[in-house]
Write a protein that holds these residues in place. Structure first.
Motif, short mmCIF file in Angstrom:
data_model
loop_
_atom_site.label_atom_id
_atom_site.label_comp_id
_atom_site.label_asym_id
_atom_site.label_seq_id
_atom_site.Cartn_x
_atom_site.Cartn_y
_atom_site.Cartn_z
N ASP A 1 58.10 37.05 15.39
CA ASP A 1 58.96 37.84 16.26
C ASP A 1 58.42 39.26 16.36
OD1 ASP A 1 60.95 38.98 17.71
OD2 ASP A 1 62.59 38.40 16.38
N TYR A 2 57.78 39.57 17.48
CA TYR A 2 57.27 40.92 17.71
C TYR A 2 58.36 41.86 18.24
CZ TYR A 2 52.49 39.33 16.95
OH TYR A 2 51.34 38.83 16.39
N GLN A 3 59.54 41.34 18.45
CA GLN A 3 60.70 42.12 18.88
C GLN A 3 60.44 42.83 20.22
OE1 GLN A 3 61.77 44.49 15.36
NE2 GLN A 3 63.31 42.95 14.95
N GLY B 1 62.05 38.45 22.05
CA GLY B 1 61.40 38.14 20.80
C GLY B 1 61.17 36.66 20.59
N ALA B 2 61.52 36.19 19.40
CA ALA B 2 61.30 34.80 19.03
C ALA B 2 62.07 33.84 19.93
CB ALA B 2 61.67 34.58 17.57
N THR C 1 59.91 32.70 22.65
CA THR C 1 58.94 31.71 22.20
C THR C 1 59.59 30.34 22.09
OG1 THR C 1 57.71 33.39 20.97
CG2 THR C 1 57.29 31.10 20.38
N GLY D 1 63.11 33.21 13.43
CA GLY D 1 62.16 34.24 13.83
C GLY D 1 61.93 35.21 12.68
N ARG E 1 59.46 38.69 11.30
CA ARG E 1 58.61 39.80 11.73
C ARG E 1 57.19 39.66 11.17
NH1 ARG E 1 61.37 44.83 12.96
NH2 ARG E 1 59.73 45.92 11.82
#
Length: 315
Positions: free
Chosen positions: A254-256, A260-261, A264, A287, A289
């Motif tokens: 999760d790149y926020q 985010g997730a 995906t 998710g 980080r």
């Protein structure tokens, strides 16, 4: 004359013995420190978290590779204070030399690239020693053992020895070992679940093989990494191979950014083969980080999150 010799003898007795140099393993080589580094630069959030956990902020003269890729947390920002970021992504030799550090803590593809501008060899002429993240050693030495949580523990203990905070490092590692033991006891004899980790939507999935720390994290949480047989740390598989393994649980980096997730997972729901896997059909995912899935202190709480999400009946 006799009194002079006596005075010299007394002086020698009064002086403390010279401290032994600190020697640590560094991807199979020996890295020697005659004195404790007073000025360090750290690359990436996970390694910075290690340094913060050891209370080294007063000796960190710069960070690299933070804001160019990631969103930081309020806790990270609070611990960082006014430590400057020298480069948002990969640093240059000039970035590092400008702050005159004794030590650069980084890794292969964590701030350095084999044959790149910034390597231990290119920094050595400037008096900068490089401590290399152990997980990344596989990029230069294919005979490394597969990932285990010892990668994290050993790196923290090495950094603790180098920076003369060995007792604090030992306490951290002891606490982490206790937490992992507690998680294992909580999971107990629950059936192991097949787990797939995905670093974002792509034509070919980017994921963790047996030399990456998530492989060990998944095992510690009571799961089995479906890409364990990949002979790499991080690398690409194929959607067909992953779908054939029919994962029961997903870990989504999760790149926020955006949703985010969740974005995906929506991608996987619309994917022609992944949409047919048990994990996607049943909505079984979490998710996490970036710093939770690269070697660092956040690994420990992340393992508990994975375990609780996979085996809710045990918690």
């Amino acid at each position: 004359m006799k009194s002079v010799f006596l005075s010299l003898a007394a002086l020698c007795i009064a002086l403390p013995a010279a401290a032994d140099p600190v020697i640590v393993d560094n991807c199979g080589d020996k890295l020697t420190f005659e004195t404790t580094p007073g000025r360090i630069v750290v690359h990436d959030m996970n390694m910075t978290d290690m340094a913060f956990a050891l209370g080294l902020q007063d000796r960190i003269v710069g960070l690299t590779g933070i804001t160019g890729w990631y969103k930081t947390s309020p806790d990270f920002d609070s611990l960082r204070g006014d430590i400057p970021e020298l480069a948002p992504k990969y640093p240059t030799v000039e970035n590092l030399v400008a702050v005159d550090p004794d030590l650069f803590f980084a890794g292969w593809y964590y701030g350095m690239k084999p044959g790149g501008d910034v390597t231990p060899d290119t920094l050595e002429p400037f008096g900068i020693k490089t401590l290399v993240l152990t997980e990344s050693c596989i990029h230069l030495d294919k005979n490394r053992p597969e990932a285990s949580m010892e990668l994290l523990f050993d790196d923290v203990l090495r950094l603790g020895r180098i920076m003369d905070v060995e007792e604090r490092a030992g306490k951290l590692v002891a606490d982490w070992r206790k937490e992992l033991s507690d998680i294992k006891a909580d999971v107990g004899d629950a059936d192991s679940k097949r787990v797939f980790l995905l670093d974002g939507p792509a034509d070919a999935p980017f994921t963790a093989g047996r030399f990456a720390i998530p492989d060990a994290m998944i095992a510690a949480a009571g799961g089995e990494n479906v890409t364990h047989d990949m002979d790499t740390s991080w690398g690409r598989s194929s959607w067909e191979a992953v779908a054939a393994a029919d994962p029961e649980f997903l870990i989504l980096l999760d790149y926020q950014t955006g949703n985010g997730a969740a974005d995906t997972f929506a991608f996987l729901q619309s994917h022609p083969v992944m949409s047919q896997t048990r994990a996607v059909k049943n909505g079984q995912w979490i998710g996490l980080r970036y710093e939770e899935l690269t070697p660092g202190p956040a690994n420990i709480s992340a393992i508990r999150k994975i375990a609780e999400a996979m085996h809710p009946e045990r918690f």
